[in-house]
Design a protein around this motif. Structure first.
Motif, PDB file in Angstrom:
ATOM      1  N   LEU A 212      42.570  41.686  48.397  1.00 54.51           N
ATOM      2  CA  LEU A 212      44.028  41.746  48.406  1.00 54.51           C
ATOM      3  C   LEU A 212      44.651  40.457  47.873  1.00 54.51           C
ATOM      4  N   GLY A 213      43.995  39.335  48.066  1.00 54.67           N
ATOM      5  CA  GLY A 213      44.531  38.074  47.567  1.00 54.67           C
ATOM      6  C   GLY A 213      44.676  38.080  46.056  1.00 54.67           C
ATOM      7  N   THR A 214      43.653  38.548  45.351  1.00 54.06           N
ATOM      8  CA  THR A 214      43.713  38.620  43.890  1.00 54.06           C
ATOM      9  C   THR A 214      44.736  39.663  43.450  1.00 54.06           C
ATOM     10  N   MET A 215      44.811  40.782  44.164  1.00 50.72           N
ATOM     11  CA  MET A 215      45.808  41.801  43.847  1.00 50.72           C
ATOM     12  C   MET A 215      47.223  41.243  44.010  1.00 50.72           C
ATOM     13  N   GLU A 216      47.463  40.457  45.055  1.00 51.86           N
ATOM     14  CA  GLU A 216      48.783  39.861  45.257  1.00 51.86           C
ATOM     15  C   GLU A 216      49.118  38.881  44.133  1.00 51.86           C
ATOM     16  N   THR A 217      48.112  38.164  43.630  1.00 52.02           N
ATOM     17  CA  THR A 217      48.338  37.282  42.480  1.00 52.02           C
ATOM     18  C   THR A 217      48.755  38.089  41.262  1.00 52.02           C
ATOM     19  N   LEU A 218      48.087  39.219  41.038  1.00 51.12           N
ATOM     20  CA  LEU A 218      48.456  40.102  39.926  1.00 51.12           C
ATOM     21  C   LEU A 218      49.879  40.610  40.099  1.00 51.12           C
ATOM     22  N   SER A 233      43.871  41.817  28.621  1.00 48.50           N
ATOM     23  CA  SER A 233      42.814  40.806  28.524  1.00 48.50           C
ATOM     24  C   SER A 233      43.301  39.466  29.067  1.00 48.50           C
ATOM     25  N   GLY A 234      44.567  39.116  28.787  1.00 57.04           N
ATOM     26  CA  GLY A 234      45.110  37.872  29.296  1.00 57.04           C
ATOM     27  C   GLY A 234      45.245  37.877  30.806  1.00 57.04           C
ATOM     28  N   LEU A 235      45.722  38.975  31.353  1.00 56.84           N
ATOM     29  CA  LEU A 235      45.825  39.088  32.810  1.00 56.84           C
ATOM     30  C   LEU A 235      44.454  39.017  33.461  1.00 56.84           C
ATOM     31  N   ALA A 236      43.466  39.659  32.849  1.00 56.80           N
ATOM     32  CA  ALA A 236      42.108  39.645  33.400  1.00 56.80           C
ATOM     33  C   ALA A 236      41.571  38.221  33.465  1.00 56.80           C
ATOM     34  N   ARG A 237      41.820  37.442  32.418  1.00 53.71           N
ATOM     35  CA  ARG A 237      41.357  36.042  32.430  1.00 53.71           C
ATOM     36  C   ARG A 237      42.068  35.239  33.518  1.00 53.71           C
ATOM     37  N   GLU A 238      43.358  35.473  33.685  1.00 51.12           N
ATOM     38  CA  GLU A 238      44.124  34.680  34.656  1.00 51.12           C
ATOM     39  C   GLU A 238      43.683  34.923  36.092  1.00 51.12           C
ATOM     40  N   ILE A 239      43.353  36.150  36.417  1.00 45.39           N
ATOM     41  CA  ILE A 239      42.965  36.430  37.808  1.00 45.39           C
ATOM     42  C   ILE A 239      41.453  36.596  37.963  1.00 45.39           C
ATOM     43  N   GLN A 240      40.730  36.431  36.843  1.00 50.22           N
ATOM     44  CA  GLN A 240      39.265  36.403  36.841  1.00 50.22           C
ATOM     45  C   GLN A 240      38.639  37.697  37.368  1.00 50.22           C
ATOM     46  N   VAL A 241      39.106  38.805  36.795  1.00 52.02           N
ATOM     47  CA  VAL A 241      38.474  40.098  37.031  1.00 52.02           C
ATOM     48  C   VAL A 241      38.292  40.758  35.667  1.00 52.02           C
ATOM     49  N   SER A 242      37.633  41.899  35.638  1.00 57.61           N
ATOM     50  CA  SER A 242      37.394  42.585  34.372  1.00 57.61           C
ATOM     51  C   SER A 242      38.665  43.266  33.878  1.00 57.61           C
TER      52      SER A 242
END
Length: 402
Positions: A212-218, A233-242
């Protein structure tokens, strides 16, 4: 702080009209805290809520017990209206409704409401097909602040919105409680609580999102980029998920009505972009950038219009945008029955007509092309009588929608 009494909603009238004209169940979906329960209870005879332990026991006993609780064996001049709220929390809710409607549907008019999750659960194998009509509920808008009658056609005559209502919509958003209270401190607290409920409760229940922490960052990143194209792709890099995870999470947030995506229109447009959707928040009141707030404000009004017109049976409507590889862009295109209808370019104060409007009107053959300017004073003129590209006050244009 200004306190105002509850206003009757457009959707109350829409549902009243449904109850008079249709035997199918009314399935009401929409964002959390948009006023579904209040509107539906105001026109019902009986209200049952899955979260109430006594009501839950009645529902768990099955269709016959539900019919007994609603007293359907009594002689009545007209069928009673029953609201079943939060029913989707019951894993067998579709089977219950199907069995109940097939046996007792001629004796009762049923409204099924719930949180934003209802529309998520409605998807997939739809065993209720043909037994319900869907109504998607939206926050307050310029049009709804002035009129709540069920419209006879899509476009309404222009009318001047009260300045206090316009200011409240801009500052506090269209969700009923902050819109009516008009208190900045309350609005900020309400907005924070709503996001916490969505991220901590809805996401956990619907999708079993564990991070949930990473989801809240998104969610925070998306809020900062309302009215911008999504770069997965940019969002994936920022929150470090695929990238696949980002796409799945954004689709889930859209289904939960945290925001929505507007996809590009490319039919009959030379060198149009075909992939990148734009993201918009459902609540524009928290956006710091006035340009993004203005575009999101208009986007939410247009989404309410196209979904409302579709739900009312006026046709099949879509909301799109236009951009080509030469970076010419128009913010929105409303499509009616798969044909471009009108273009909308949103500006805060710029009144020099955008050349992209005329270009894309020629490409798409859209009937109208509007440059909607937020700062212009209301004009009592029907902008839908003009077929050339035209600069229109936002207060005039938005007053003609739902």
């Amino acid at each position: 702080m200004v306190l105002m009494k509850e206003r009757r909603r457009l959707y109350t009238e829409v549902l009243t009209d449904h109850l008079q004209r249709h035997r199918q169940m009314a399935l009401v979906s929409g964002p959390r805290q948009v006023g579904k329960t209040t509107a539906c209870r105001s026109i019902s005879d009986t209200y049952l809520n899955w979260d109430n332990a006594d009501d839950r026991r009645r529902l768990l006993r099955g269709p016959a017990a539900l019919a007994e609780a609603l007293q359907l064996d009594r002689l009545r001049a007209k069928p009673p209206v029953a609201v079943l709220d939060e029913l989707h929390k019951y894993t067998k809710w579709k089977a219950l409704l199907k069995g109940f409607f097939d046996t007792y549907g001629d004796r009762v008019r049923l409204i099924v409401t719930g949180s934003s999750r209802l529309d998520v659960f409605r998807r997939g194998s739809d065993s209720l097909m043909g037994r319900y009509l869907l109504y998607r509920m939206h926050p307050m808008s310029v049009g709804e602040s002035m009129r709540t009658d069920v419209p006879a056609q899509e476009i309404q005559p222009p009318a001047e919105v009260a300045s206090a209502d316009w200011d409240a919509l801009w500052e506090h958003g269209g969700f009923p409680e902050p819109f009516l209270r008009r208190d900045s401190r309350f609005t900020r607290r309400w907005r924070s609580l709503r996001q916490e409920q969505l991220s901590r409760e809805d996401l956990r229940e619907v999708a079993q999102v564990t991070d949930l922490g990473t989801m809240e960052t998104l969610m925070q990143l998306l809020a900062e980029r309302s009215a911008q194209q999504l770069v997965y792709s940019g969002l994936a890099r920022e929150i470090q998920v695929s990238v696949d995870t980002v796409k799945r999470w954004i689709d889930l947030l859209a289904r939960l009505h945290y925001g929505f995506m507007v996809r590009p229109w490319f039919t009959n447009v030379a060198k149009a972009l075909r992939k990148e959707p734009k993201w918009f928040q459902r609540d524009w009141s928290g956006l710091a950038d006035d340009g993004a707030r203005a575009e999101t404000f208009v986007a939410c009004h247009l989404l309410k219009a196209v979904e409302g017109w579709t739900d009312l049976g006026f046709g099949d409507f879509e909301l799109r945008y236009l951009r080509d590889k030469q970076k010419r862009e128009v913010d929105f295109l409303v499509v009616r029955d798969h044909k471009p209808w009108f273009l909308v370019e949103v500006k805060l104060s710029e009144t020099s007509l955008s050349p992209s409007l005329a270009y894309f009107q020629g490409q798409t053959k859209a009937t109208h092309a509007f440059q909607v300017v937020m700062s212009l004073a209301y004009q009592p003129a029907d902008c839908f009588k003009v077929h050339r590209p035209v600069v229109v006050p936002a207060k005039t244009f938005l007053s003609q929608l739902l």
